[in-house]
Design a protein around this motif. Structure first.
Motif, short mmCIF file in Angstrom:
data_model
loop_
_atom_site.label_atom_id
_atom_site.label_comp_id
_atom_site.label_asym_id
_atom_site.label_seq_id
_atom_site.Cartn_x
_atom_site.Cartn_y
_atom_site.Cartn_z
N GLN A 57 0.82 -1.21 0.00
CA GLN A 57 0.00 0.00 0.00
C GLN A 57 0.87 1.27 0.00
OE1 GLN A 57 -2.18 0.21 3.61
NE2 GLN A 57 -3.70 1.66 2.81
N ARG A 58 1.90 1.24 0.81
CA ARG A 58 2.79 2.41 0.88
C ARG A 58 3.59 2.57 -0.41
NH1 ARG A 58 5.14 3.82 6.74
NH2 ARG A 58 3.20 3.71 7.87
N PHE A 59 4.02 1.42 -0.96
CA PHE A 59 4.77 1.50 -2.21
C PHE A 59 3.90 2.14 -3.30
CE2 PHE A 59 5.68 -0.18 -6.41
CZ PHE A 59 6.95 0.33 -6.58
N ALA A 91 1.41 4.15 -2.94
CA ALA A 91 1.22 5.59 -2.69
C ALA A 91 2.45 6.37 -3.15
CB ALA A 91 0.97 5.82 -1.20
N PHE A 92 3.63 5.83 -2.88
CA PHE A 92 4.85 6.52 -3.26
C PHE A 92 4.99 6.59 -4.79
CE2 PHE A 92 9.20 7.39 -4.08
CZ PHE A 92 9.53 8.29 -3.09
N ASN A 93 4.73 5.44 -5.43
CA ASN A 93 4.85 5.40 -6.89
C ASN A 93 3.86 6.37 -7.54
OD1 ASN A 93 6.62 3.86 -8.55
ND2 ASN A 93 4.81 2.99 -9.54
N GLU A 94 2.68 6.46 -6.95
CA GLU A 94 1.68 7.38 -7.51
C GLU A 94 2.11 8.83 -7.33
OE1 GLU A 94 -0.92 6.77 -9.61
OE2 GLU A 94 0.22 4.93 -9.50
N SER A 95 2.78 9.14 -6.23
CA SER A 95 3.29 10.51 -6.05
C SER A 95 4.30 10.84 -7.14
CB SER A 95 3.97 10.67 -4.69
OG SER A 95 3.00 10.70 -3.69
N LEU A 96 5.20 9.89 -7.41
CA LEU A 96 6.18 10.12 -8.47
C LEU A 96 5.48 10.30 -9.82
CD1 LEU A 96 9.03 7.53 -7.79
CD2 LEU A 96 9.04 9.97 -7.31
N GLU A 138 14.52 14.66 -1.41
CA GLU A 138 15.28 15.23 -0.27
C GLU A 138 14.42 15.20 0.99
OE1 GLU A 138 16.54 19.19 -1.19
OE2 GLU A 138 18.07 18.46 -2.61
N HIS A 139 13.15 15.57 0.84
CA HIS A 139 12.25 15.54 1.99
C HIS A 139 12.00 14.11 2.47
CE1 HIS A 139 11.61 19.71 0.85
NE2 HIS A 139 11.09 19.89 2.05
N ILE A 140 11.82 13.23 1.52
CA ILE A 140 11.57 11.82 1.86
C ILE A 140 12.73 11.29 2.72
CG2 ILE A 140 11.46 9.46 0.87
CD1 ILE A 140 8.90 11.05 0.39
N ASP A 141 13.93 11.73 2.35
CA ASP A 141 15.13 11.30 3.08
C ASP A 141 15.11 11.78 4.53
OD1 ASP A 141 16.80 9.61 1.84
OD2 ASP A 141 18.04 11.13 0.86
N GLN A 142 14.46 12.91 4.78
CA GLN A 142 14.52 13.50 6.13
C GLN A 142 13.44 12.98 7.08
OE1 GLN A 142 14.52 17.65 5.28
NE2 GLN A 142 16.47 17.46 4.18
N VAL A 143 12.35 12.48 6.50
CA VAL A 143 11.22 12.06 7.37
C VAL A 143 11.60 10.82 8.18
CG1 VAL A 143 8.82 11.20 7.35
CG2 VAL A 143 9.52 13.02 5.76
N LYS A 144 11.20 10.80 9.44
CA LYS A 144 11.41 9.59 10.27
C LYS A 144 10.20 8.69 10.01
CE LYS A 144 14.99 11.00 12.93
NZ LYS A 144 15.77 11.44 11.81
N TRP A 145 10.30 7.81 9.05
CA TRP A 145 9.15 7.03 8.58
C TRP A 145 8.60 6.07 9.63
CZ3 TRP A 145 6.54 8.90 4.77
CH2 TRP A 145 7.20 9.72 3.85
N LYS A 146 9.47 5.70 10.56
CA LYS A 146 9.01 4.78 11.62
C LYS A 146 7.84 5.38 12.40
CE LYS A 146 12.94 3.73 13.58
NZ LYS A 146 14.03 3.55 14.34
N ASP A 190 -1.45 8.12 7.77
CA ASP A 190 -0.82 9.42 7.49
C ASP A 190 0.14 9.37 6.29
OD1 ASP A 190 -2.10 10.44 9.69
OD2 ASP A 190 -0.46 9.91 11.05
N PHE A 191 0.51 8.16 5.91
CA PHE A 191 1.57 8.03 4.89
C PHE A 191 1.20 8.73 3.58
CE2 PHE A 191 3.99 5.85 1.60
CZ PHE A 191 5.25 5.79 2.16
N ALA A 192 0.04 8.33 3.01
CA ALA A 192 -0.36 8.89 1.71
C ALA A 192 -0.59 10.39 1.83
CB ALA A 192 -1.60 8.19 1.20
N GLU A 193 -1.15 10.80 2.95
CA GLU A 193 -1.43 12.23 3.13
C GLU A 193 -0.14 13.04 3.18
OE1 GLU A 193 -4.40 12.95 6.08
OE2 GLU A 193 -3.97 15.11 5.97
N LEU A 194 0.82 12.50 3.89
CA LEU A 194 2.11 13.19 3.99
C LEU A 194 2.75 13.32 2.60
CD1 LEU A 194 4.30 14.44 5.75
CD2 LEU A 194 5.18 12.17 6.20
N LEU A 195 2.68 12.25 1.82
CA LEU A 195 3.23 12.31 0.46
C LEU A 195 2.52 13.38 -0.36
CD1 LEU A 195 3.68 8.55 -0.52
CD2 LEU A 195 5.42 10.12 0.28
N ASN A 196 1.18 13.42 -0.24
CA ASN A 196 0.41 14.43 -0.98
C ASN A 196 0.81 15.84 -0.59
OD1 ASN A 196 -1.17 12.97 -2.61
ND2 ASN A 196 -2.81 12.68 -1.12
#
Ligand code: SF4
Length: 427
Positions: free
Chosen positions: A171-173, A175-180, A203-211, A217-223
């Protein structure tokens, strides 16, 4: 089991075989278990082809270590004088090796689905000629059934990591692929700005503490990230700064690796031991030269122009809408077919794979200039884009060297230089 063709790929892409046999004259065709024996038994090939050896041993064919033999010029031994395949002529499409039947489609089992991508080193795909993609659905689906071993549960096809140590659920993958996909297919800004948008997003993705981020919240944060960054990108002034000497050295090595001509692997395999060593030494020398701002452009491809590398450092002007569309369609097919990370891309994480894709586009920008110079032009046209995309696509995900440790180190180093590289080589 059903294959999955991303809706955006369906909308954008066409394909119909032009019978150009380009692939038959260039690629190394690795065989699957039992294919060599099957082809051998079909008939007495010597009387048709006039050659003794039908197959070769090569480490490039992962499982069987067997591939179709080639003539010295790189042509498959089964390719007839009239550009038609002798196996196909005498025994039909289904008698051909699986790889030949599948080309130019690419299948990637990722995140519980068999994703379908397209190879842009095929002239028909690159020029978007032929039937709409939905017409090919059944054929590709039938082929996929042969690819997937019985008992393999497609729903369990794993996802690549987001980045080192960060696992992704399907599901997360998705969401990420759709953002790209949204970034790359947006018509809000031209391509070079979408590359910058993608770079910033990473760059932002690298900084988020995904844990600490829950599923809801995952998809919303990507949006939020993806949408919020657009405003920043629109306002950003384009500043062309020359890359540093070290960044130029690193990107020059990538230019070299992604510029290899299609026959390269096949021809290397045809050479004897000493000739192969000499070719490797020559290649190492060319790769070193490609890392410079100045000096003669090495003949990585025999028809490259005689010029100084410095001539390729200046801007050749902006790209047209038609060129932007081709580059965009290429990115869409890579992302929609998940051909930038995971099993079809050196098992790269999503973040590293996306950065590689950006560097691939930077290389395309540079290669377009090489092609324009060949025709004595200092501005770009669609032929330059076709040439650049066909060239990089034949190497991205297929060149062994790009999957080695050095490639990852280069990628790591260049991540801080992407902004400069996009502005310098893509505008
Ligand atoms: S077997 Fe036929 S289709 Fe495959 S590469 Fe050889 S000539 Fe081409």
């Amino acid at each position: 089991m059903k294959v999955d063709i991303h809706p955006e790929i369906i909308v954008q892409s066409r394909y119909g075989c032009l019978q150009c046999a380009k692939g038959c004259r260039s690629f190394m065709v690795g065989l699957r278990e039992g294919e060599a024996e099957h082809i051998e038994k079909l008939q007495d090939w010597k009387s048709v082809l006039g050659v003794d050896g039908l197959f070769i041993r090569t480490s490039m064919a992962h499982k069987t270590k067997t591939a179709l033999a080639k003539h010295e010029d790189g042509r498959c031994v089964f390719l007839g004088q009239d550009n038609l395949c002798e196996i196909h002529r005498h025994h039909g499409l289904q008698a051909k090796p699986f790889a030949c039947q599948l080309y130019p489609f690419v299948l990637s089992p990722v995140g519980g689905k068999i994703r379908v991508g397209l190879r842009f080193d095929c002239p028909a795909v690159c020029k978007n000629e032929g039937r709409v993609l939905s017409d090919h659905y059944k054929g590709v689906n039938d082929l996929a059934k042969h690819l997937i071993p019985s008992g393999y549960k497609v729903e369990k096809a794993p996802c690549p990591d987001l980045k080192s140590g960060v696992k992704l659920s399907s599901q997360r993958f998705e969401a990420f692929n759709e953002s790209l996909m949204k970034i790359v297919s947006s018509n809000a800004v031209p391509l070079w700005q979408r590359l910058q948008w993608m770079r910033k997003f990473l760059e932002h993705i690298d900084q988020v503490k995904w844990k600490n981020v829950g599923d809801e919240d995952f998809a919303e944060l990507l949006n939020l990230l993806e949408g919020g960054l657009l405003a920043e990108i629109v306002q950003q002034q384009q500043k062309r700064h020359q890359p540093t000497v070290r960044a130029r050295k690193m990107i020059g090595q990538i230019f070299f690796l992604l510029s290899q001509p299609p026959q390269h692997q096949a021809l290397m395999n045809n050479q004897g031991y000493f000739k192969r060593i000499a070719s490797r030494l020559d290649q190492a020398k060319q790769m070193k030269l490609m890392g410079n701002f100045n000096g003669p452009l090495p003949k990585v491809q025999p028809d490259w122009p005689v010029c100084d590398l410095q001539a390729l450092e200046k801007s050749f002007g902006s790209i047209t809408k038609e060129m932007d569309e081709l580059l965009t369609r290429y990115m869409i097919c890579r992302i929609g077919g998940v051909n930038y990370c995971g099993p079809n891309f050196y098992q790269y994480s999503v973040v590293n794979g996306t950065r590689s894709l950006i560097l691939g586009l930077v290389t395309a920008g540079w290669l377009m200039r090489v092609h324009a110079l060949k025709s004595n032009r200092d501005s770009l046209n669609i032929d330059d884009t076709v040439y650049a995309i066909m060239t990089i696509d034949g190497n991205m995900g297929y060149s062994k060297a790009l999957g080695m440790g050095a490639a990852k180190l280069r990628l790591d180093y260049l991540r801080g230089h992407l902004e400069t590289l996009i502005n310098w080589y893509c505008t």
